[in-house]
Design a protein around this motif. Structure first.
Motif, mmCIF file in Angstrom:
data_model
loop_
_atom_site.group_PDB
_atom_site.id
_atom_site.type_symbol
_atom_site.label_atom_id
_atom_site.label_comp_id
_atom_site.label_asym_id
_atom_site.label_seq_id
_atom_site.Cartn_x
_atom_site.Cartn_y
_atom_site.Cartn_z
ATOM 1 N N VAL A 198 82.995 84.300 72.939
ATOM 2 C CA VAL A 198 82.484 83.453 71.870
ATOM 3 C C VAL A 198 82.051 84.344 70.708
ATOM 4 O O VAL A 198 81.202 85.232 70.885
ATOM 5 N N VAL A 199 82.627 84.123 69.533
ATOM 6 C CA VAL A 199 82.271 84.903 68.344
ATOM 7 C C VAL A 199 81.311 84.073 67.509
ATOM 8 O O VAL A 199 81.679 83.041 66.953
ATOM 9 N N GLU A 200 80.073 84.524 67.444
ATOM 10 C CA GLU A 200 79.037 83.835 66.687
ATOM 11 C C GLU A 200 77.887 84.807 66.460
ATOM 12 O O GLU A 200 77.842 85.884 67.057
ATOM 13 N N GLU A 201 76.963 84.445 65.601
ATOM 14 C CA GLU A 201 75.787 85.267 65.389
ATOM 15 C C GLU A 201 74.833 85.111 66.572
ATOM 16 O O GLU A 201 74.865 84.104 67.285
ATOM 17 N N ALA A 202 73.997 86.118 66.784
ATOM 18 C CA ALA A 202 73.029 86.060 67.872
ATOM 19 C C ALA A 202 72.067 84.898 67.642
ATOM 20 O O ALA A 202 71.651 84.636 66.512
ATOM 21 N N ARG A 203 71.734 84.185 68.724
ATOM 22 C CA ARG A 203 70.774 83.090 68.603
ATOM 23 C C ARG A 203 69.915 83.018 69.863
ATOM 24 O O ARG A 203 70.368 83.340 70.962
ATOM 25 N N PRO A 204 68.670 82.593 69.714
ATOM 26 C CA PRO A 204 67.768 82.514 70.868
ATOM 27 C C PRO A 204 68.243 81.482 71.886
ATOM 28 O O PRO A 204 68.827 80.453 71.526
ATOM 29 N N GLY A 205 67.985 81.784 73.148
ATOM 30 C CA GLY A 205 68.241 80.817 74.208
ATOM 31 C C GLY A 205 69.699 80.599 74.552
ATOM 32 O O GLY A 205 70.028 79.615 75.224
#
Length: 288
Positions: A91-98
């Motif tokens: 999955v290519v995405e920005e880091a996100r909490p949880g």
């Protein structure tokens, strides 16, 4: 503390894919995010050559060549990253909490690699670097030493051949130094989850400080049972003995302090850190 963010400096493509594989294996085990960072060379860095007797036209030509090489390398690294994540369904995405899955993103910036990597590593749980003796990626050792000496965070050297598991059987190289104490702290999350933990110690490796029984007792307070494995030098090399003991234990991650002696002394005379860097076939996490 859980592993949530990994920094992966990518200088070239020769060892980059193996390092990506290592970082992804770790990320999937922790539902962590991998930030793949490529630092482009700034063509303006050749400007100081003006004082070396070179004409303005020659310097301009060198800057243009540097810019083209930098663009070509950046394109090659980005393409390698995109092919890798597509092939492995990352999955290519920005880091996100949880997040409940591993993810990755790519960033390209211009500047001095050592400075930028050290700064970015300060807010990463772990920095993964390609093996420093991997052809085109020899300069990745600059990133390795930048993290070790100027980030206050652990760095993991990826093996040249990706391993199927990382952290299921953890070895901790213990010699009583402040550096090995730092390696204990960095390895704590791994040891708490590992199926087996070993403290590797040797008479020729121990420095002034607590011995391995003391370290084992400390780990027991944290609910970690660590067996004590004594090893001997091989051919006069403590580093060779250390790696052999790790292999005999079936270790898939070795945590150790780095450069208890000065880096210059290790480069000139050799040392445990240098031997492990040059010869380890498994992931090695180092701390200062």
């Amino acid at each position: 503390m859980a592993i949530r963010k990994l920094l992966l400096p990518l200088t070239g493509t020769a060892a980059g894919e193996a390092a990506l594989s290592t970082a992804l294996t770790i990320a999937r085990g922790w539902n962590a995010h991998v930030l793949a960072l490529h630092v482009r060379v700034d063509s303006r860095d050749v400007a100081p050559l003006a004082g070396e007797g070179l004409s303005g036209a020659m310097i301009e030509e060198m800057m243009s060549a540097t810019e083209k090489e930098s663009n070509d390398r950046a394109h090659a690294v980005r393409s390698m990253f995109e092919r890798f994540v597509a092939r492995h369904d990352v999955v290519v995405e920005e880091a996100r909490p949880g997040a409940d899955h591993a993810s990755a993103s790519f960033a390209s910036v211009t500047g001095r690699e050592e400075d930028i990597v050290a700064q970015q590593a300060r807010l990463a749980d772990l920095t993964v670097v390609p093996h420093p003796d991997s052809g085109d990626d020899v300069s990745s050792s600059d990133a390795l030493h930048a993290v070790l000496f100027d980030s206050g965070r652990p760095v993991l050297i990826s093996p040249q051949t990706p391993q199927p598991t990382i952290g299921s059987r953890v070895c901790l190289a213990w010699n009583g130094t402040a550096e090995s104490a730092s390696s204990v702290q960095a390895a704590m999350p791994w040891m708490e989850r590992a199926g087996a933990v070993a403290l590797l110690s040797a008479e020729g490796y121990q420095r002034r400080g607590p011995g391995s029984p003391d370290a084992a007792a400390y780990l027991a307070l944290h609910g970690i049972h660590a067996s004590i494995v004594s090893f001997k030098s091989i051919g006069g090399s403590v580093g060779a003995g250390l790696l052999a003991a790790a292999a005999d234990f079936g270790c898939d991650m070795l945590s150790m302090g780095a450069y208890s002696h000065s880096r210059l002394r290790q480069l000139i005379l050799g040392g445990v850190t240098r031997h492990v860097l040059e010869n380890a076939k498994l992931p090695v996490m180092m701390n200062r």
